[in-house]
Structure formats: structure tokens, C-alpha cells
Design a protein around this motif. Sequence first.
Motif, PDB file in Angstrom:
ATOM      1  N   PHE A 106       0.873  -1.167   0.000  1.00 26.35           N
ATOM      2  CA  PHE A 106       0.000   0.000   0.000  1.00 26.35           C
ATOM      3  C   PHE A 106       0.914   1.222   0.000  1.00 26.35           C
ATOM      4  CE2 PHE A 106      -2.781  -3.133   2.169  1.00 26.35           C
ATOM      5  CZ  PHE A 106      -3.789  -3.169   1.229  1.00 26.35           C
ATOM      6  N   PRO A 107       1.181   1.786  -1.156  1.00 26.70           N
ATOM      7  CA  PRO A 107       2.218   2.815  -1.235  1.00 26.70           C
ATOM      8  C   PRO A 107       1.794   4.110  -0.542  1.00 26.70           C
ATOM      9  CG  PRO A 107       1.583   1.990  -3.408  1.00 26.70           C
ATOM     10  CD  PRO A 107       0.560   1.525  -2.441  1.00 26.70           C
ATOM     11  N   PRO A 108       2.773   4.909  -0.106  1.00 26.80           N
ATOM     12  CA  PRO A 108       2.447   6.223   0.442  1.00 26.80           C
ATOM     13  C   PRO A 108       1.879   7.116  -0.658  1.00 26.80           C
ATOM     14  CG  PRO A 108       4.822   5.964   0.196  1.00 26.80           C
ATOM     15  CD  PRO A 108       4.209   4.636  -0.111  1.00 26.80           C
ATOM     16  N   ALA A 109       0.947   7.998  -0.284  1.00 27.95           N
ATOM     17  CA  ALA A 109       0.270   8.823  -1.288  1.00 27.95           C
ATOM     18  C   ALA A 109       1.252   9.694  -2.052  1.00 27.95           C
ATOM     19  CB  ALA A 109      -0.796   9.678  -0.612  1.00 27.95           C
ATOM     20  N   ASP A 110       2.334  10.099  -1.405  1.00 26.76           N
ATOM     21  CA  ASP A 110       3.286  10.983  -2.083  1.00 26.76           C
ATOM     22  C   ASP A 110       3.923  10.310  -3.296  1.00 26.76           C
ATOM     23  OD1 ASP A 110       2.878  13.040  -0.343  1.00 26.76           O
ATOM     24  OD2 ASP A 110       4.406  12.323   1.073  1.00 26.76           O
ATOM     25  N   ALA A 111       3.935   8.984  -3.303  1.00 27.23           N
ATOM     26  CA  ALA A 111       4.557   8.275  -4.418  1.00 27.23           C
ATOM     27  C   ALA A 111       3.774   8.501  -5.706  1.00 27.23           C
ATOM     28  CB  ALA A 111       4.631   6.774  -4.112  1.00 27.23           C
ATOM     29  N   PHE A 112       2.483   8.744  -5.575  1.00 26.36           N
ATOM     30  CA  PHE A 112       1.666   8.763  -6.776  1.00 26.36           C
ATOM     31  C   PHE A 112       1.932   9.960  -7.683  1.00 26.36           C
ATOM     32  CE2 PHE A 112      -2.427   8.513  -9.166  1.00 26.36           C
ATOM     33  CZ  PHE A 112      -2.151   7.290  -9.780  1.00 26.36           C
ATOM     34  N   PRO A 113       1.936  11.198  -7.117  1.00 23.70           N
ATOM     35  CA  PRO A 113       2.282  12.323  -7.993  1.00 23.70           C
ATOM     36  C   PRO A 113       3.694  12.189  -8.566  1.00 23.70           C
ATOM     37  CG  PRO A 113       1.343  13.114  -5.929  1.00 23.70           C
ATOM     38  CD  PRO A 113       1.556  11.639  -5.775  1.00 23.70           C
ATOM     39  N   VAL A 114       4.585  11.591  -7.817  1.00 27.46           N
ATOM     40  CA  VAL A 114       5.943  11.382  -8.325  1.00 27.46           C
ATOM     41  C   VAL A 114       5.880  10.459  -9.541  1.00 27.46           C
ATOM     42  CG1 VAL A 114       8.214  10.402  -7.804  1.00 27.46           C
ATOM     43  CG2 VAL A 114       6.968  11.708  -6.058  1.00 27.46           C
TER      44      VAL A 114
END
Lengths: 627, 837
Positions: free
Chosen positions: A120-128
Motif C-alpha cells: 500500500f504505497p504512500p500517497a506521495d509516491a503517486f504524484p511522483v
Amino acid sequence: MDPSLPYLTLLILIGCTECFPDDRQQNGTGRYDYCVLGAGPSGLQMGYFLSRAKRDYVILERNSGPGSFFNKYPRHRKLISINKIYTGSQNREFNMRHDWNSLLSDRPNLLLKRVSRDFFPPADAFPVYLSMFEKELGLRVRYGVDIGRIGAVRSPEGRRYILTDQHELDYTCSVLLVASGLWVPQRVEFVGSDLVEGYESISTDPEDYKDQAVLILGKGNSAFETAQSISGRAKLVHMLSSNPVRLAWQTHYVGDLRAVNNDLLDTYQLKSLDGLAEIPLDKIAITQLKEQGWSRSGAKKKVNKPKFCVTLKKYLQHQEEKNGSDARRAETLEYQLDNFSMRKPYDRVISCLGFRFNFSIFQSSARPLNSDNAKGRLPRLTAWYEGDNTPGLFVLGTAAHSRDYRSSAGGFVHGFRYTVRSVHRVLEQRYHGNPWQSTELSTTQLQSWILKRINEASGPYQMFEVLGDVILLRGSRCEYVEEFTLQALPRFSSLSGHEVSKHGLIVLVMQYGKNKVDYLGRGRADTEWTTAWKSNFLHPVLYYYDKLPTDEEMKLRPPGWPLPRPKAIHHMVEDFLTEWGTPISHIQPLRRFLEHCVQTDLRAFYNHASACPSPTASRRCFVSRAT
Amino acid sequence: MWPCVAALLLLPLGGCARRTGPSALTEHTAADFSDALHSGKTLFIYFQQLVSPTISLFLVELEQSADALQHYGVLVGKVNCNKESFHGYCAEEKAVNTVFLFRGGKEFLGFSLDIVFDVNSIVSEVLFAILREEIKYVHTETDLLAMEKAARGRKDIALCYVSSLGTQEHRSMMETAYVLCFTQATEIRRVICFTRFTQPWRRKPKGIGHRNPPKKLIHRARLSFSVSPCSVDETSRSSQVWFLHCSGHSRSMTSEHCPSTRMSQPLSTLSLHSFLQLMEAPLVSEVYQDPSSVRPPQHPYQDTPQVFLFSRPATKREDLYEATALAWRLRGLALVLLVHRSPAVKTPEEYNAAYKLPEKGSVVKYLRSNSADELLELFTNPVEEDEDEEEDEDEEDPEEEPLDALDDEIAESVFENRLNLPDADSLAQLTSDNFHATVAQSSLTVALFYLPWSAVSNAVLSSFSDVAERLEGSEVQMSVVNCAEWTDLCAAESGGSPPIPFQPITAFPTVLLLRPKESAQRYGGLLGAEALHRFITLSQPASPVLLSTEEEVTSFLLEGFARYKPARALGLFRTRADAGVRQFTEAAKSLRGEVLTGLLTDGLAEKWAAEHGVRLPAALVLPSGAKRTRASALPASASAQELLSHIGAALLHPVPELTVENLPSFLSLGRGLLLLFVGEEEDEIGHTQNQALLKEMRDVVELGGGWMERYLVCWLHLGHTPAGMSVLGSYLGSMPPLPALVLTHLPSGSEVYQYPPNTPILASSVLQWLQRVEDGTESAAGMLGGGSWPPTTELFDFLKIMDMQDPDLSRQRASEEKVEEGGDSFPARDKYPHTEL
């Protein structure tokens, strides 16, 4: 005078010219074949397909980077879409079944796992990740363009959409692809709703909830995520909404409560201080408790933070008074109903009710209608994701979820990446005369191909009951069209550019059973292929039609079915491994069904039966080539 | 003769008798095993390496089978590998689970313990192996017809259908067959096993061996068709035996089939034997005395009822005819005697029939019968009742079980061998990651693209690994691509790196020949090991080979290639720069693997052309197996495609043999086929006859000249291509006598014409016949089927089942019903739907 001033002025001037690098924008008449509104996952996904097809397009984004929603949401910063890196398979298509965050592209490595290896990745990973996707594929995104107004005009070349940004610059587009997502918090109006804090603005520091009684409105993932975050500090957490909680693993709908967020169910049922209750939110009233109490000792009362009481609208004496939030004790339920579950006051009430589509920027000429479902929060769309009354305006991504609201994955990245591809194929056919990509097969190969799709294809697997493969039968050959939007089947020929012959067609759909069973209980799974139609878990179903169904037949399809009643149907029995490749239970029944659809024996033969005289002899025989 | 047979049969063969006396099982030492082996006796030996409960159980069964098998000249023995270290077999790992049969001092066959696990299976399988040459198999109705035809007037046929192998029934059949084949002085019959319609599943007690087939699969195959006259009842699952009376009937019979009798008793050695004996009995015996004084039937018919019919002198002929008709129907059930009324016959006139049962003390019963059926019922009824009961017992299993039997022969054989499937991992794996590097490594990479769940893929994988083994050490890199894993490679998606040199794979399995920096060549031949090996071997030399010396040309034309004698084509051009060379080179590329091609230019080319009397550019071709090259001038500016068809035509034998392999290419010529079917030559005479026939066909081509060019004259050898039998049958609707000459696949229509069967096949009369066909004065003997190949089974109709069990489930909504949008919610639709995203 400061000698440096002229330089500064010069710098400003240079800076200003750089503000308008594109002369199209400078003269305020940006014209594009395709405008994509929003550089979130669905906007970038569409950008990729447009860019690959070398179309004239632009993606307009008001923020300075892609996927800005994810800079803030989910508030507690954990994505609940799975990022399964280890599947034991090298099959890229198959692996997408277990990668719910990545977008589609032809780059094998352009996947979220490059940014995060967490399940379950951290949300910050997604915009990156989105930023990486945009850059590596060289997508044309214009950041900082905040479209405030969208109108439609009729022009000699057809309908045009005009998008106006914060600088009153216009973008004129033949096709508008709205990928703006959902970000306007949903509210329910009730007496005292102004006293409620919103999910979008609450503190995410559990310490701020120390020893507090917290009431959360809503029982979805954001509500439970919030509850889970604060339950270690709060005195108690109650959750209130009209419906009982729905568990995603029971409903097969990932928008329902995911197990990753459901700690509070545990503490509720194990008799900790938390709890869930059901009342329609428009029936409640929240009142701020006026401390009318008197102190026997006469000592000066401690100044407390305001407390909130939940009551029902019908008990309010002064409903007409606008200022109903200041209630007296007599109006609380504690007074009215002896053992009302929410008779004790709360320190905070938090609303976690999700988001709605931002209809406000659309002028009437371009405004999509509100959906019939989802409380009208979403735009109403055709089966091919075009606004009902706005030709040339398509809605992508989460906002397009009205098509499969609460039933499939179209509101989520792992689902809408496929519907975006389908919409792009509709565009290619309609505006450029390119029929949907298809594979021509020999009919003898159809069974192999279907098995291949069933065992690896991700689109129909994620978008179960919404996207399905269409097989056009043409006698000894057939045409395999992948991932068609099933609800649009009556319009198949015009949307896809493929004709249906007199031999008819087969539609392959992945679907869940419709019976409510005990999902962990005995007898939950069927293993007999002859009763495959009772399968509960996701399994392939083939529909055979001798001609395309009509709109009317589609409308009147049996309840719970994705398609109308066909000429013949074949269910392939659910499989524990979701692998459909066993000779007796999966392959042979499929072959026999296909034989009936194509009216031909589809068996393979050794060409030299006499080479295998006795069954005891080893069968080193010649196999004839299937032609 | 019979007493000897009977003596054999009286032995306790039932399989249930457990003997206590000294066992016939011999325990061998190294020395006496070797002696026994060299004595040439038939030995059935187990090399015991391990001791386990399973093995012990097996040894008990083996011991019992020793008694039974010794009567058939088979010595059963075991070698204890633990007592003395034994050469060969004791050391072999596979011998743990294998029993070996030795014949004539050599290993004849190995049997897995899965197959031979009890007395019945041991005896039946061993005899099965020994009788391999003696017993013929029937797979299709056409097979049977051909066999019946061959037997007409000469032999009778016992036709047995065994529902599963290794059973008591199978054993009984084999034992009887052995007796028939080896002990009878005159071999008048052949026993034919008729097993093809069934799953060869074996009955097997639990706990023995490793493989227990799913219960439902045991001999539960639904028979896919029936062979008249012995129609195998679709629902019947028990073994059956028919006797086909072919010896007494030559061609004149109205039916194509020999008359037949079905054995009605349950199959056992004794019942089968007495059934066969009964078939030998005279059909009708004529007597002149009263039934009461007729002797009971003599051995071996002592257990058979007698039926008496009375005949008057006035209607003697008719009575005999009727009696014969009834006797045919009662064959195997009762003996028919025709009693000629004479003073010695005391039976009152009111009776016209009588019968006597075989039980001791039974008396003749007289009756007045109006029809043969009444009499028939007397003997058939009880039997039928029995059968019914049996079937009822069998009905315990639900009907759908036969549905689970695999009816695709490839799927079935792959499934059957699923424990021994070749391991794809032993071959080089091509993946998306290593594809380019691997292909660059060797001059020729052969890649099999397969899907692990596809039965055909698995069957081909097995021949592919055979070929890989044979090619080990050669330049050729044999590799496989699992398309269920490397879906992007199989879809030819390069993902940025160098382009993939082939089109997306859409058919499985596909074999591609890959060479560095060349586009792939697709293999289009048969998928058997032999054909693959040949193609790959012949693909290795360059195509075309560039020749520059006289020696090179000679060796190109003459040299054998491995053990293959490929067709060769040599292009002769003025210079390398000649425009035709490029086209020829392109044509050579697509001939690679099938035809060896060479290229010769300049002076040497001139010389060779001059020698063959052609001008440049020219082609010299040498068809496979031919001795002389043929030369033909090439059109000056031909495309590669034109060159291909030119070379193809030059290579085509004037009267080629039609095989399954070349049929498609023949059909693609678009010419009518004048096709001669010849049977298998049984002797030198047959061979000469066939040669003579082929000579006539060549004459047809020569005499016909240009007129014959619209036809392809070819022949089909039913021995080489047994599939031809059913083809011929379907052309004409029945099996004609051989040789048969037909004209078919005419571009003008689907008529099939048959050359008059009784007319000698002579070139001149064939040409006349062809002329008559063209003139429309011949009528067609059959039609080509419209390519209809209907589905194998009835539709398993889920809709119908749903309609029965839950009618609302699959019903379209009525238009007035409210159509609710959106998905179903859980629990049932709520009054206040409310959720967040």
C-alpha cells in the motif's frame, strides 16, 4: 538611485516574455483537436494514447504538477490500491491485474513499483509516478492553466468547446475530455451541518483528538481511515450514516470499506468504546450544547470547548429558527429517548462523505446532466462515456464512475485506465476512421486465444461486467476485438468500425455471481463445471448472439446481467487459482460451447491415427497442423 | 482340435481362484535369467529393487499370473536385485516401476506397474502384446468395412469391444484370441479389438501404484458413433462381442457388411469360447425323427437349447427358408433343427414348433407358434431382463458423467500422459529479455511458441524435444517461448529495443526459424518429429547455395543430406548481377527447408544449360527420389512468386502420391484430382499390380497431353495413408472395391465421379471415361460434403438449466418493469444509498 534597478526591470521583462512561450496562447486563440482537462491519472492516460496516435492535443492543469489531488488526499497518506510486485509471473499483462496504481503504456518499466515497493504505497509516491509518466512519455501538459469557464459553440466545422482560463485566455477544442476528477467535498444539508468539520480540513495529528468523543459522518474508506488514525487517542469514535457498513471483500466493490481500513470494526465488536450507527443524515440535527448547568458549589465553571449533541430533526422545537444549533437540553435525544445510542455529547463531528464532480465551471451549453445514481454527484454519460447532451465532450476517470457506480472499478485507476483506452478507440474510429484494434484469427485458434485472454487479460478482469472482448465470427476466420464497452454493444458496429456477419458474435465477460452467500463459509465455491452458472467468484462468461442486441433488449436485460439474454451462454466454473486451463473442467466444455457457436467440430487430430495402434504403446504420433 | 482347446479353457482362468500349491513364479539368478533369455522363451520378468507394500501387493498378483500365463508359454519370473547386484535392469531407475517382457532373447516391451497391477491386467496386457500382430484394430466404420471386405469368402471375424483395458473382460478376450490364433490348425479367423471408441482407462484397485483415474472417468466414454451392423449402444458401457460371418458371404450380399451375431451373455472366457463355437455350428440341421428322440446336442454345444421346427414335404423349400431365417436370429442362443414330418415323427399336427432346454432332465415342450418373434422371445427375454437389471445398477451415476470424458484425441493422450509430459525447461527458453541476444548467438534458432494449457502445444512439445535431442551438438539452437508468460514477445511488441523479426503469433503452436538479422521463417509442415527434423536439417545449408565449381554442382545434385533426399532446384543465370538472380534468391528463401536450392552463374551455367539443351536463364530441378534432373527455361523477367510456381510445377511428379502432408498444396493448385486409391500390397503380386496401375496412370497423363493439364493425376496408398479409407468412404458413401479411381475436387462443382469399378483401369479407357464425364454423360457417384463438420456433442445448455432451476434469473425484463440503473448494492437496494468514493 540604485544602479541595479535597470537590470531588475530587464529581468522582469525577460521573465514576462517567458510567461508566454507559446504564441498560440499569446494571441488567446489556442485551437486543439483534443483538450484534456486535468493532468491526473486519467488525463495523463488519455494523453498517452493521444500522443501515441500523434494527435493534436493538450492537457490543461491548474496546478503546477500532475495528480495534485494526491498531494492532499487521502489525508492519512496511505494509498489503498495494491501495488503487488511479486506475482511469480513475468507476464506484463497479467501483472497489471495486481498493480492497481500504474497507468498503461508500452514502456515495460513505467510502473509505480519504480517509485514505491510498498504493497500500500504512500500517497506521495503517486504524484511522483505521474510526473515520471508525463516526462518519460513526453506528454503535452500545460500547468498553471485554471479553467474557470467552459462553453460550447456551434461552428461551421461542428461543435466546439471553448475553455477559458484565469487569464481569460481561450482554448478551443473539437473534443473535450474532462478528466478533472472529483475534489469538491460532498456535503449533506441538515440542521447544524455548519458545525461539522470536513475531512478535507481536519487535523491529521492524532494528538489533537486526545480523550475526545468523536462522531464521524460516513462509513466509507475516508471515514474509516480517519477513525483508524485517531482511535488510539480519542476517547471514543462513533460512525454514523444511513447504511450499514459494506465490506469490499463481500461486495467485490473496491469503493466499499477495504479491510486495510477496518480496525474500528474490530474495536466495536470487541466491546471497546467505539461504535457504528445508522440514521439517514438528512434526518439528524446537530446542536451545540449551551452550558446551562449550574454548579452546586458555585465555583466558577471551567471554560470548555463546545460540545455537540446529535438529535433528530423532528424533536427540534425551533426548526424554523435559522439558529437552531444552539439547542436546549430538552431538545436533545437524551431527554427525549431514554437509551438513544448517541445520547452523550461529542467533542467533534467530522464529515467524511466523499467528493462530487465540479459542475460549476460548465455553462449551460456545455454542462453535462447529473447522474441518476450516486445522488447526482456525477455527470450522466452514455455507455461510451460521452455526455448525454454534450456531443464531443467525454468524461474520463473517477468522474465517469456513474457508468458502473458501486458495481465495478471504473472509479479507480486500475479500472479507468482501461475505459480511457476504450474511449480513445471510440475517438479514433469516429474522428479518424480507424477501426478498433483487432486480431484476426483462424476459428480453430479461437479457443486458445480465449483461454489466453481469460488467463492474462487485465482489462476485462479489472473492469468486470463493464468491458468485455467481442469476437466476430466469420466462418473459418474470426475477428477478436478487445475490451469493448459492453453497454454500448447495440452500437458496436458504428463505434468500433467492425461489421457483424451472419455468423454472429461471442462476447467474453468476467463476472461475479449474483447470489449473496457466506463469502467465507462452506459451499461458497463451485467446482463442478456443469453448475458453473452458479459460480460466485470472478469467472469468465461467454455470450453468443446471432446478431447484435438492440438498445431495447439491452435496456430490458435480466436483472443483474451485464448483457441481454443471448442465444447461448457458457459459464466457465470459478477457479481457486483464477487459472482456467484444466482439460476436463475448463477447456473441453469451452471447446464444445464454441463448437456450437461456430457450428464446427473444433477438435484437433493426430493425422496418423494408425501410428498409435494400441493405447498401451507410447503415443509418439504425428500431430496434424491445425489450419 | 476342439478337445485340446477345451482342455485349455477348463483351467481355472477366472482370476478369482487363488491357488495354494507351488507357484509357477520363478525367482531367477543372474545365470539362469541369462540362460532363460537365450533359450528364446517368452519371459515376463520383474526386477525387484525395492520392498514396499505396493510392490508386495503386486508380487502376489504376479505370482498368480504366473500360473495363468504358463499355459500361454510365458514364463513369469522375478529377479531379486538385492540378492545379487544384477547387470542392466537392476541398475535402471525406471525398472522400479516396470515389468519387462522378453521374446526371442530380446526385450520386447516394458509395462508400467500402472498398467499391470493385478492378475487380470497382467494376463491381458501380456497376451495383448504377444498378439499385437494378430489382432487388428477398428477405429472407424470404414476400417471395419475394409476389413470385412478383405475377409469375405475367406474368414470370419470376431469383433470385440472392450470398454476398458486390463479388466477381466479384456483378459477373457485375449485368452480366447490366443487360443484362436495359436492353437487352431487352420487359422480361419481374426479377433479384432474394437477399442478405439473408449477411453483407455484402466480399472485399478485403490492403493496400488500412483495413478487413480477419477472414478467418473473409468470407462464412461460416450460412444461417439456406432458401427452398423454392430451398433454399439450409446448408453451401453459393457464390453461386447460380435461375430461377423464373412467367410460364407462374398460380394453378392446386398449389404456391405457381413451378417453378424452379437453375443448376449456377459463376457467371460468360457462364454466367449462357447459363443465362438456356436458360431461354427451348422445353421440348421435337418432330422427325420421325433424331437423327443433327437439326441441332445453333443459337445461342445451341450449347454445350448434346441429349437425344432416342423416341415411338410409340400412346403419343404419354404420351411427350410423360414428355418434358416429364424436360425440367423437365434444364432448364439439356440440350435435350430428342421424336423421333416415322417412316420417316425409322432408330434401332433397342431404343433409347429418345439424346444428343449439344456438342463438335465428337461423334456421337449411343444407349441403352436404364429411368428418367429414368439420363439425368439423364449430365448431372448430372460437375457434382456438381466441386461436391464445390470443397466439399472449402472445408472447410479448421474447422466453427465460421460460429458467429462475427453473426446479430443490429442487432449486425451496428453491428459493421459500428463505425468510424463516433456519438460519445456530442458529446452532453451526464449524470453522478452534474452530474445535478441539468443537469436544473435547461432546461425539458426528454431523457436516453438506454445501455450502450456494447449494440448496440441504439449503434444508438439514432445516431438520438438525429440528433435532437439537429435540435433544436439549441431549448429541449431532449439528453443521454446511460453506465450502465457512472454505475452509481449509473442505479440511481437519490442518495447523500444530492436524490432522483433516476426508478426504477432496468433496460432499455437507455431514454429519459427530465426536467423540473425533476417525475418523469421514460419514452419508450415506437419508437427511430428520426423517432418520437423527433416525441415530443420534441410534448412541449414544456405538457400540458395552459391556454386562455382563443377564438383560443387555435382555434389549439390547428388549428395544425400543426412538421410534425406530432398528435392533440389538449381538456378542458372548469366551473371550474379542478372535481375533474375534477386528474384530467384527470394524464391529460394521461401523454399528453404523443403527444397535445396543452388545458384550457378557465368561460364559454368552456360555449360550446364547447353548440356540440358536450354537457354539461360534456366532451372535444373531434381525431384526427391528422382534420378534424372529436368531442365526448363525460366521466363526472363519473372517475379519470385512466378519462379516459385514454376519450380513447384517442375518438381511435381507426373503422378504424385497423395499424402496428408501434401494434400493442401495439391488442392491449392486448383486442379481436379484424378485420384487412384490402391490398397496395401499383401504380396509380390499385389505390388506388381499396383506398379502396373501407376504405369497406366502415367500413360493417362502422357496420352492426355495438354488436355490432362486441368487434372492432377495422383494416387493414394491406403497402407501409407490409412486416413484415405474414410476419405474414399465419404466420397462414395460406401467402401468400393480396390483399386478405385475417382475424379474429385473439380473446380466446376462438388461432384465425385467413380471410374466403373468392374472395368480394368487402362489409360485409354480412363481417358474415354474422363471425356464422358466432361460431356456430362457420366453421373456422379457422390458429392463432396459441404465442409460441414458438426459440433461433437449436443450443447450443454446453461440457459435451459437456468430456466428450469430459476426461471427469473435469465429472463429479459418486461418493458413496464422499472429499469434500475447502476449496480446491485449490498445489502439489498437501500432507501438511502450513500457512499463515498
